[in-house]
Design an enzyme around this catalytic site. Sequence first.
Site, PDB file in Angstrom:
ATOM      1  N   LYS A  26     -18.390 -30.979 -37.426  1.00 24.45           N
ATOM      2  CA  LYS A  26     -17.196 -30.671 -36.642  1.00 24.45           C
ATOM      3  C   LYS A  26     -15.978 -31.334 -37.285  1.00 24.45           C
ATOM      4  O   LYS A  26     -16.107 -32.186 -38.165  1.00 24.45           O
ATOM      5  CB  LYS A  26     -17.380 -31.171 -35.208  1.00 24.45           C
ATOM      6  CG  LYS A  26     -17.627 -32.661 -35.094  1.00 24.45           C
ATOM      7  CD  LYS A  26     -17.878 -33.065 -33.665  1.00 24.45           C
ATOM      8  CE  LYS A  26     -18.147 -34.574 -33.577  1.00 24.45           C
ATOM      9  NZ  LYS A  26     -18.271 -35.036 -32.185  1.00 24.45           N
ATOM     10  N   ARG A  34     -19.066 -38.055 -19.598  1.00 21.45           N
ATOM     11  CA  ARG A  34     -18.128 -37.084 -20.172  1.00 21.45           C
ATOM     12  C   ARG A  34     -18.475 -35.680 -19.698  1.00 21.45           C
ATOM     13  O   ARG A  34     -17.775 -35.101 -18.868  1.00 21.45           O
ATOM     14  CB  ARG A  34     -18.156 -37.197 -21.698  1.00 21.45           C
ATOM     15  CG  ARG A  34     -17.107 -36.374 -22.417  1.00 21.45           C
ATOM     16  CD  ARG A  34     -17.020 -36.734 -23.891  1.00 21.45           C
ATOM     17  NE  ARG A  34     -18.279 -36.508 -24.609  1.00 21.45           N
ATOM     18  CZ  ARG A  34     -18.439 -36.794 -25.902  1.00 21.45           C
ATOM     19  NH1 ARG A  34     -17.449 -37.343 -26.593  1.00 21.45           N
ATOM     20  NH2 ARG A  34     -19.600 -36.551 -26.507  1.00 21.45           N
ATOM     21  N   TYR A  44      12.671 -47.713 -44.957  1.00 22.12           N
ATOM     22  CA  TYR A  44      13.330 -47.605 -43.660  1.00 22.12           C
ATOM     23  C   TYR A  44      13.186 -48.887 -42.846  1.00 22.12           C
ATOM     24  O   TYR A  44      12.121 -49.515 -42.823  1.00 22.12           O
ATOM     25  CB  TYR A  44      12.717 -46.459 -42.849  1.00 22.12           C
ATOM     26  CG  TYR A  44      12.999 -45.079 -43.396  1.00 22.12           C
ATOM     27  CD1 TYR A  44      14.289 -44.557 -43.421  1.00 22.12           C
ATOM     28  CD2 TYR A  44      11.967 -44.290 -43.877  1.00 22.12           C
ATOM     29  CE1 TYR A  44      14.538 -43.284 -43.913  1.00 22.12           C
ATOM     30  CE2 TYR A  44      12.192 -43.009 -44.366  1.00 22.12           C
ATOM     31  CZ  TYR A  44      13.491 -42.516 -44.383  1.00 22.12           C
ATOM     32  OH  TYR A  44      13.738 -41.258 -44.874  1.00 22.12           O
ATOM     33  N   MET A  84       7.214 -40.440 -44.479  1.00 24.87           N
ATOM     34  CA  MET A  84       6.455 -39.215 -44.267  1.00 24.87           C
ATOM     35  C   MET A  84       5.736 -38.781 -45.538  1.00 24.87           C
ATOM     36  O   MET A  84       4.571 -38.375 -45.501  1.00 24.87           O
ATOM     37  CB  MET A  84       7.377 -38.085 -43.789  1.00 24.87           C
ATOM     38  CG  MET A  84       6.647 -36.778 -43.533  1.00 24.87           C
ATOM     39  SD  MET A  84       7.762 -35.448 -43.034  1.00 24.87           S
ATOM     40  CE  MET A  84       8.206 -35.982 -41.382  1.00 24.87           C
TER      41      MET A  84
END
Length: 398
Positions: free
Chosen positions: A39, A163, A293, A341
Amino acid sequence: MEELIRATRVRIYLDALKKNLGNLRKVIPKETTICAAVKANAYGHGVLPVAEALRNAGVEILGVSSPFEGIELREGGDVGRILLLGPTVEDEIPLTIAAGLEPVITDAAYLSSLEKILAMSPETADDKSANRIDRFKSILPTKFDKINEKLAVHLKIDTGMGRVGCRPDEAPNLARRISGNAHLFLAGTATHFPSADSNNPEDIAFTESQIACLKKVAKKLREAGINPGLIHASNSGGIAISPKTSLDMVRPGILLYGYGMAPNGKTRPIPIMEFVTRITAIKKVSRGTCISYGRTWKAPKDTWIATLPVGYADGYPRLCSNRSEVLIAGKRYPVVGTICMDQMMVDLGPGTNARLGDEVILFGPQGPDAAELAALVGTISYEIICGISPRVPRVFLQ
């Protein structure tokens, strides 16, 4: 000509994947079935090549979390057994059935939805449902194009995860409904461990109580004349703690990808993902120069700064700013300044042999690894490896 791909990439070592699988096989009973979790794009590694390698290594069942993950495998040519590990919304059930996935029944409501869809045909279904069935059938391999063939399902018991799953006392009635449906057969009865990777005596006792509960449910089903199918519960943590949790089938995930506890304290799992990039800029800065930054890091002395073309949009955690290290030519260097980023900076020190284009290992089997990064930011290795962005190319190596 060699294909030109981005300098920032991940290498996936499929031979290490097979070694991890082989070491796992050594600690579980020989007759135990393996359902390998693929998955989340095989935990971020790239599902189709990983699934193919696992199938070639003899893995009987693959585990996915949504029918759309299952359909990706089918479209990629996989014709083996695929276990859909969790429940879905009703709209996704036709895809689950058409793809020949093995859904997990978690409660009466989900079973009712499944029964309703199975009872439909293009002639009796409403227009919306009939169109959905035909659309899903049209994109699948021929083997999986019959909506009303008998479907293998698994019954999930909630023994303490909290769950999904039915209560233990609800299981016999649900099993009877499954066995009595001409379109279904019970292929397995399962539960899930919340703390099997813990050596805490209370957690060990809790896991053992879950096993006892699951076995009790299976016994009741047999006494009622119902075959419970494969009894399964154990995830990577359960396998590592004790082979007795293996039962009829295990569902390893993170262990295959190189993290988590070593099975029975033996061979340590090998991380199969290596996240790398290359230096795109080097500059000398004076003492007191601020980097990136927010000016969160100031050079304590004259030093060389390398810029790397990778950032949080690629999956390298921004919370690692001023905390993590990378590997260049076998030596660790600190990440300095706020991770951007698309870029991040590394302090090479007052003297350096590093050059433009040199490879930088962000994490991998040589270290640091994803578990180390995870510890720095208060998460788990799963989140680090699953978080590598799709824009980062995967290169698969045998």
